[in-house]
Design an enzyme around this catalytic site. Structure first.
Site, PDB file in Angstrom:
ATOM      1  N   ARG A 257      -6.921 -29.131 -84.184  1.00  0.00           N
ATOM      2  CA  ARG A 257      -6.457 -27.817 -83.642  1.00  0.00           C
ATOM      3  C   ARG A 257      -7.049 -27.788 -82.400  1.00  0.00           C
ATOM      4  O   ARG A 257      -8.210 -28.050 -82.206  1.00  0.00           O
ATOM      5  CB  ARG A 257      -6.589 -26.807 -84.675  1.00  0.00           C
ATOM      6  CG  ARG A 257      -5.962 -26.910 -86.048  1.00  0.00           C
ATOM      7  CD  ARG A 257      -4.855 -26.229 -85.587  1.00  0.00           C
ATOM      8  NE  ARG A 257      -3.747 -26.021 -87.118  1.00  0.00           N
ATOM      9  CZ  ARG A 257      -3.124 -27.194 -87.664  1.00  0.00           C
ATOM     10  NH1 ARG A 257      -2.985 -28.221 -87.071  1.00  0.00           N
ATOM     11  NH2 ARG A 257      -2.544 -27.039 -88.603  1.00  0.00           N
ATOM     12  N   GLU A 286      -0.915 -22.065 -78.158  1.00  0.00           N
ATOM     13  CA  GLU A 286       0.251 -22.916 -78.123  1.00  0.00           C
ATOM     14  C   GLU A 286       1.547 -21.718 -78.051  1.00  0.00           C
ATOM     15  O   GLU A 286       1.209 -20.916 -78.817  1.00  0.00           O
ATOM     16  CB  GLU A 286       0.424 -23.720 -79.344  1.00  0.00           C
ATOM     17  CG  GLU A 286      -0.523 -24.955 -79.139  1.00  0.00           C
ATOM     18  CD  GLU A 286      -0.595 -25.900 -80.704  1.00  0.00           C
ATOM     19  OE1 GLU A 286       0.212 -25.423 -81.412  1.00  0.00           O
ATOM     20  OE2 GLU A 286      -1.364 -26.657 -80.487  1.00  0.00           O
ATOM     21  N   HIS A 304       1.984 -30.870 -80.037  1.00  0.00           N
ATOM     22  CA  HIS A 304       1.786 -30.643 -81.109  1.00  0.00           C
ATOM     23  C   HIS A 304       2.574 -31.147 -82.091  1.00  0.00           C
ATOM     24  O   HIS A 304       3.451 -30.327 -83.148  1.00  0.00           O
ATOM     25  CB  HIS A 304       1.784 -29.141 -81.614  1.00  0.00           C
ATOM     26  CG  HIS A 304       0.964 -28.727 -82.716  1.00  0.00           C
ATOM     27  ND1 HIS A 304       0.018 -27.694 -83.054  1.00  0.00           N
ATOM     28  CD2 HIS A 304       0.656 -29.729 -84.097  1.00  0.00           C
ATOM     29  CE1 HIS A 304      -0.575 -27.737 -84.330  1.00  0.00           C
ATOM     30  NE2 HIS A 304      -0.253 -28.737 -84.872  1.00  0.00           N
TER      31      HIS A 304
END
Length: 340
Positions: A257, A286, A304
C-alpha cells in the site's frame, strides 16, 4: 367474465412480484468496484444491489433509511468502512471486499459488533508477485525508459542507451513474507537472487535470513520489495532511515500500500539520488501521483493494478458471490478473514 379477467391480472401480478428485486437479498454498495456493471448484470437475479452512489440523498441519510434491513455490504478500497459508517448500519453482519488488504475496514469495530469479513484471500497473490518481479526487472534493465528512448527516435540520433543492471545475484529484501511475499521469493530464487526478509514473526519453514529490523534489512539489500499490509505498525515504516540504508544503488518496489512508504521522503530521495530507483504500483493518495516522479527515468509507475488480471477478476467475482451466497444460506464463508 370480467371478474375472471380481474383474477387473471391479479394472479399474473402476484407471480410477477416473486421476481421483483426487493424480494432478493440486499447487498449495500457505497462505491462501485471496478467492472461493477458487469458484476451487477451477471448477478442481479441473485441480489438486490443498493447503490448508494446513485442516490440523491446524503450518504448518512441513505444508510439510515436502510439501517434495519441491510445485512451484507460489498466494500472497496476507495471508500473506508469506518466506525461512523458501521454505527449507521446496526443490522450489518457481513462485509465482503475484493481486496486482500483490509486497511479500508475498521476491523476492531467489526469484531466488536459481530460483523464478519470475507476478502480475496490468496486469490491474487501470484498476480501481485508477477508485477513485483516485473517492476524489478523493468527497473534494473531500464525497459520502460529504453522503450521511451526508442520511441522518441533517440536510438538513431543519439546512440546506444545506458546499460542496465543484472537481476541474478542481487540481494532482495522482502518486507512481509505472507502469501504474496512467498510468491515473490519463489520467482526471484529462480532468477538466482539471494532472498532476505522481514516479517512480524520469523517463519520457521523458510531458510532465508530473517531481519527483525527493516533498517538492517535495507542495509543488506540491493532491492527492497514491499509486500506487507498497511496498518498502524507499518504506516510510513519505510522512512528516511530505511531509504538511506538502502543506499544510492538500492531500489524500492512497492506492491503493498502507498502509505507503507513515506512518499514525500521517497520523492526527495529519488530526486536527490539517495536511492537508485523505484517501481511503484501503489501510492499514498491514489489516483494522485507525485508529479516529480513523472520526469524520472529510474522510476516505473503502475496504476494499482498488480492484483488485477482478466482471469483473476472473473475468479474474484465468483468468490465474492460464493461468500454472499454462503452467508445468506447460513453456511460457512468461503474466504473469511481469520483473527490473528
Amino acid at each position: 367474465m370480467a371478474h375472471n379477467d380481474g383474477d387473471d391480472v391479479h394472479a399474473h401480478a402476484h407471480a410477477h412480484l416473486h421476481h421483483q428485486p426487493q424480494d432478493l437479498p440486499q447487498v449495500l454498495v457505497i462505491r462501485p468496484p471496478l467492472s461493477f456493471s458487469n458484476f451487477q448484470s451477471q448477478y442481479s437475479h441473485k441480489f438486490q444491489f443498493l447503490k448508494a452512489w446513485e442516490s440523491p440523498l446524503p450518504l448518512d441519510q441513505f444508510l439510515t433509511t436502510r439501517a434495519n434491513s441491510v445485512q451484507a455490504m460489498l466494500s472497496t478500497v476507495s471508500y473506508p468502512v469506518t466506525a461512523c459508517v458501521l454505527c449507521l448500519l446496526p443490522s450489518l453482519r457481513l462485509i465482503v471486499t475484493p481486496s486482500a488488504g483490509l486497511n479500508h475496514i475498521d476491523f476492531d469495530e467489526c469484531r466488536s459488533r459481530g460483523i464478519r469479513v470475507a476478502n480475496a484471500g490468496n486469490l491474487n497473490s501470484e498476480d501481485v508477485a508477477d508485477v513485483a518481479v516485473g517492476l524489478l526487472i523493468d527497473l534494473l534493465r531500464k525497459i520502460s525508459a529504453a522503450d521511451r528512448y526508442v520511441r522518441q527516435g533517440l536510438w538513431a540520433s543519439t546512440g546506444d542507451y545506458p546499460l542496465g543492471s543484472k537481476l541474478g545475484g542481487k540481494r532482495v529484501g522482502i518486507v512481509g513474507l505472507g502469501s504474496i511475499g512467498l510468491e515473490v521469493a519463489k520467482r526471484l530464487e529462480a532468477f538466482g537472487c539471494i532472498i532476505l526478509y522481514n516479517s512480524r514473526k520469523e517463519k520457521p519453514f523458510v531458510s532465508y535470513p530473517f531481519y527483525s529490523n527493516v533498517v538492517e534489512l535495507a542495509a543488506n539489500s540491493d532491492a527492497l520489495v514491499i509486500c506487507c499490509e498497511l496498518n498502524d505498525q507499518t504506516r510510513h515504516m519505510i522512512d528516511k532511515e530505511v531509504m538511506l540504508a538502502l543506499g544510492k544503488k538500492g531500489v524500492l518496489i512497492n506492491v503493498g500500500r502507498g502509505a507503507i512508504l513515506d512518499e514525500k521522503v521517497m520523492v526527495w530521495c529519488l530526486v536527490q539520488g539517495e536511492i537508485g530507483g523505484a517501481g511503484l504500483d501503489v501510492f499514498e493518495n491514489e489516483p494522485d501521483v507525485p508529479k516529480e516522479l513523472f520526469a524520472l527515468d529510474n522510476v516505473v509507475l503502475s496504476p494499482h493494478q498488480a492484483s488485477l488480471t482478466s482471469e483473476s477478476s472473473k475468479a474474484l467475482c465468483e468468490l465474492l458471490v460464493a461468500n454472499l451466497e454462503a452467508f445468506f444460506s447460513n453456511k460457512p464463508l468461503i474466504s473469511p478473514v481469520m483473527n490473528d
